[in-house]
Design a protein around this motif. Structure first.
Motif, PDB file in Angstrom:
ATOM      1  N   PHE A   1      24.873  42.331  -8.752  1.00 10.80           N
ATOM      2  CA  PHE A   1      25.794  43.172  -7.983  1.00 10.80           C
ATOM      3  C   PHE A   1      27.222  42.643  -8.086  1.00 10.80           C
ATOM      4  O   PHE A   1      28.164  43.413  -8.321  1.00 10.80           O
ATOM      5  CB  PHE A   1      25.368  43.220  -6.511  1.00 10.80           C
ATOM      6  CG  PHE A   1      26.334  43.979  -5.645  1.00 10.80           C
ATOM      7  CD1 PHE A   1      26.286  45.358  -5.576  1.00 10.80           C
ATOM      8  CD2 PHE A   1      27.302  43.311  -4.907  1.00 10.80           C
ATOM      9  CE1 PHE A   1      27.193  46.071  -4.791  1.00 10.80           C
ATOM     10  CE2 PHE A   1      28.212  44.004  -4.123  1.00 10.80           C
ATOM     11  CZ  PHE A   1      28.148  45.391  -4.060  1.00 10.80           C
TER      12      PHE A   1
ATOM     13  N   ASP B   1      33.822  47.762  -8.675  1.00 10.40           N
ATOM     14  CA  ASP B   1      33.986  49.218  -8.638  1.00 10.40           C
ATOM     15  C   ASP B   1      33.466  49.846  -7.354  1.00 10.40           C
ATOM     16  O   ASP B   1      34.016  50.839  -6.877  1.00 10.40           O
ATOM     17  CB  ASP B   1      33.275  49.853  -9.838  1.00 10.40           C
ATOM     18  CG  ASP B   1      33.910  49.437 -11.160  1.00 10.40           C
ATOM     19  OD1 ASP B   1      35.148  49.341 -11.213  1.00 10.40           O
ATOM     20  OD2 ASP B   1      33.168  49.186 -12.117  1.00 10.40           O
ATOM     21  N   THR B   2      32.402  49.280  -6.792  1.00 13.74           N
ATOM     22  CA  THR B   2      31.795  49.901  -5.611  1.00 13.74           C
ATOM     23  C   THR B   2      32.464  49.472  -4.311  1.00 13.74           C
ATOM     24  O   THR B   2      32.521  50.251  -3.362  1.00 13.74           O
ATOM     25  CB  THR B   2      30.282  49.588  -5.531  1.00 13.74           C
ATOM     26  OG1 THR B   2      30.107  48.174  -5.511  1.00 13.74           O
ATOM     27  CG2 THR B   2      29.539  50.171  -6.719  1.00 13.74           C
TER      28      THR B   2
ATOM     29  N   ASN C   1      28.572  43.025 -11.863  1.00 12.41           N
ATOM     30  CA  ASN C   1      28.455  44.312 -12.540  1.00 12.41           C
ATOM     31  C   ASN C   1      28.816  45.517 -11.677  1.00 12.41           C
ATOM     32  O   ASN C   1      29.105  46.589 -12.225  1.00 12.41           O
ATOM     33  CB  ASN C   1      27.024  44.499 -13.070  1.00 12.41           C
ATOM     34  CG  ASN C   1      26.665  43.458 -14.116  1.00 12.41           C
ATOM     35  OD1 ASN C   1      27.487  43.077 -14.940  1.00 12.41           O
ATOM     36  ND2 ASN C   1      25.434  42.979 -14.081  1.00 12.41           N
ATOM     37  N   LYS C   2      28.822  45.352 -10.350  1.00 15.52           N
ATOM     38  CA  LYS C   2      29.036  46.521  -9.485  1.00 15.52           C
ATOM     39  C   LYS C   2      30.128  46.326  -8.430  1.00 15.52           C
ATOM     40  O   LYS C   2      30.772  47.290  -8.024  1.00 15.52           O
ATOM     41  CB  LYS C   2      27.717  46.882  -8.781  1.00 15.52           C
ATOM     42  CG  LYS C   2      26.580  47.203  -9.751  1.00 15.52           C
ATOM     43  CD  LYS C   2      25.233  47.218  -9.051  1.00 15.52           C
ATOM     44  CE  LYS C   2      24.105  47.363 -10.073  1.00 15.52           C
ATOM     45  NZ  LYS C   2      22.776  47.203  -9.473  1.00 15.52           N
ATOM     46  N   TYR C   3      30.315  45.110  -7.998  1.00 14.45           N
ATOM     47  CA  TYR C   3      31.222  44.814  -6.884  1.00 14.45           C
ATOM     48  C   TYR C   3      32.627  45.367  -7.102  1.00 14.45           C
ATOM     49  O   TYR C   3      33.189  46.045  -6.232  1.00 14.45           O
ATOM     50  CB  TYR C   3      31.235  43.298  -6.666  1.00 14.45           C
ATOM     51  CG  TYR C   3      32.374  42.721  -5.859  1.00 14.45           C
ATOM     52  CD1 TYR C   3      32.835  43.326  -4.701  1.00 14.45           C
ATOM     53  CD2 TYR C   3      32.960  41.510  -6.239  1.00 14.45           C
ATOM     54  CE1 TYR C   3      33.863  42.766  -3.950  1.00 14.45           C
ATOM     55  CE2 TYR C   3      33.974  40.930  -5.502  1.00 14.45           C
ATOM     56  CZ  TYR C   3      34.428  41.572  -4.360  1.00 14.45           C
ATOM     57  OH  TYR C   3      35.430  41.008  -3.619  1.00 14.45           O
TER      58      TYR C   3
END
Length: 529
Positions: A408, A415-416, A411-413
């Motif tokens: 997370f 943007d999310t 790879n995701k933090y």
């Protein structure tokens, strides 16, 4: 096969190799995409960074204080140690997010290395490996090691301080004055890591003295003096800072160093009427998420929710060891770790606005309690198989959650969890674009809105001298001739506008007036042509 595995495990290099591998993994987690994650720079990162850049090149902060021992930052104050640690990195690598965040990486790694050493001494080799495993998999250790906040130094420095204290409390060193001079020096330096250490450390040493008296450990006067002298030397500037700002005295200059006037000196950080809500906020800060979005995420928390009973059991087990050490009149250093962690969490109940980073130095002790629980299960003779299986299951649970967190975070933090409160991205391209415009455009007043403390990001982007942008004269709002760092309405077609993450209504209003929009990612530039 089993014999070969046992031979490897019994090798004198096994624990060293495993420890090094785990520390290398921890270093990778702190360095990978360090400039890009967290996305942008927190307003306190860039504020400290600009002061560090000013000191590196001009010997003053943005308020023109010569080598201040405390930073005003945006008026509320900020510990200066991180700022000075950043100076050599800025001189070597420039004023970049990477250079600003490297001291955080270093002190986060020191918490790992010295924590490993201390656990190895207190609880053994296997426990030290478990500690590194927990250090790798718990979210907060990674997150705190990747952001340039002054408070995060306290975790690393407090673990170093506990290492020195352990060495001093050994029977063979207890009367050695040099040990206590070193302890006093490290303690004194720790005072400069974060403002709240001014209360946490005296509270800890008070409880420590009570513990030593309880086990009838004589405290040698010569050792006390050896400890106290460096502490007092380091404390004098801190005391003068309090006196200057509480009584409204002028700044004090000691050689090149300044005891500054802090614009909005905070005297209300310690409160006594919020214990009940602080209990809940402390719980949230550790196991859920605090009111920041960079220290912990709700789906993970700083420590994971399932850690609560594990930490509780480890803490209670360590407490029984403390009681046993008092009965036996023998120092057990796990008791000292418990006392330090208790001191931090106790003081947290009296802080105005508990957050994860404010109680960050408790995390070593909380990790130690997890290790204590797992070690207890491994060492349990009754129901050996079931206890060992449970210990392994707990470690697997940390591993699974650790892998999910890493996925997370990297790879995701970015943007999310966007936009992040109190963060803004590099506006260099924006200001270079405005500087390249025709004279009739760049001579206009430009309003900059959207970013918190937008002026500091401008000073970073253009590397403006503190003498050129006199903060004492212009404050946070700009010079009012070239830039004003706010965007009032109604909009004026004779001005330019720079908007950070503008609302749709703001965009429509500017376009309707005839402004042309230029897109720079999160920044939008509006020019009336």
């Amino acid at each position: 096969m089993i014999l070969n595995l046992r031979k490897i495990k019994d090798s004198k290099y096994f624990y060293t190799v495993v420890s090094v591998v785990m520390l290398v993994l921890a270093l990778i987690l702190r360095l990978y995409k360090l400039s890009d994650i967290p996305r942008g720079l927190h307003v306190d990162e860039i504020g400290m960074g600009y002061d560090s850049w000013c000191i590196a090149h001009f010997g003053v902060d943005r308020y023109l204080n010569s080598f201040p021992m405390y930073l005003s930052n945006y008026g509320g104050g900020q510990s200066a140690l991180y700022c000075y640690l950043t100076v050599p990195f800025i001189l070597l690598g420039g004023f970049t997010p990477l250079m600003l965040r490297l001291p955080s990486v270093i002190f986060s790694m020191l918490a790992g290395i010295f924590g490993w050493r201390l656990v190895r001494i207190v609880s053994g080799k296997r426990a030290s490996i478990i500690y590194l495993f927990i250090y790798l998999t718990i979210p907060y250790f990674t997150q705190a090691g990747r952001i340039a906040l002054d408070c995060n130094l306290m975790l690393g420095l407090s673990v170093i301080m506990l290492n020195v204290l352990e060495y001093c409390l050994r029977d063979e060193n207890y009367g050695k004055k040099t040990c206590f001079v070193l302890l006093g020096t490290v303690t004194g330096i720790t005072f400069y890591s974060y403002a709240l250490s001014d209360v946490v450390l005296p509270l800890f040493y008070l409880f420590l003295i009570i513990y030593l008296i309880a086990i009838r450990k004589k405290v040698a006067i010569s050792s006390m003096i050896a400890f106290t002298i460096p502490v007092i030397i380091f404390a004098i500037p801190q005391i003068l800072l309090q006196v200057v700002n509480i009584y409204g005295l002028p700044a004090i200059h000691i050689g090149p160093m300044t005891i500054p006037i802090v614009l909005n000196y905070r005297l209300d950080d310690i409160v006594f009427d919020q214990v009940k809500p602080n209990l809940r906020w402390t719980f949230d800060s550790l196991f859920r998420a605090d009111n920041t979005d960079f220290d912990s995420f709700p789906q993970f928390g700083a420590l994971y929710m399932f850690s609560l009973p594990i930490i509780a059991f480890g803490g209670l087990y360590t407490l029984t060891r403390l009681v046993k050490s008092v009965r036996e009149k023998k120092i057990r250093f796990e008791s000292v770790i418990l006392i330090y962690t208790f001191s931090v969490l106790l003081f947290g109940l009296f802080i105005q606005g508990v957050t994860t980073y404010r109680i960050n130095s408790a995390f070593f002790g909380l990790a130690f309690f997890i290790v204590a629980t797992v070690e207890f299960l491994f060492d349990r003779n009754r129901q050996k198989f079931a206890s060992t299986a449970l210990a392994i299951c707990l470690l697997v649970l940390y591993l699974i959650n650790g892998v999910q967190f890493v996925d997370f975070y990297f790879n995701k933090y970015a943007d999310t969890v966007y936009p992040q409160r109190l963060f803004a991205e590099d506006p260099t391209d924006v200001y270079n674009f405005l500087d390249d415009q025709p004279e009739n455009v760049k001579s206009r007043l430009t309003y900059v809105g959207g970013a918190n403390e937008a002026y500091i990001y401008y000073l970073w982007a253009k590397e403006i001298s503190p003498y050129e942008y006199d903060h004492n004269k212009y404050g946070n709002n700009g010079d009012g001739v070239k830039y004003s760092f706010w965007a009032p309405e109604p909009y004026d077609v004779s001005c330019n506008y720079v908007m950070y993450l503008p609302e749709e209504s703001e965009i429509n209003a500017l376009i309707k007036l005839g402004f042309i929009e230029y897109d720079f990612g999160p920044y939008k530039v509006y020019i009336f042509e």
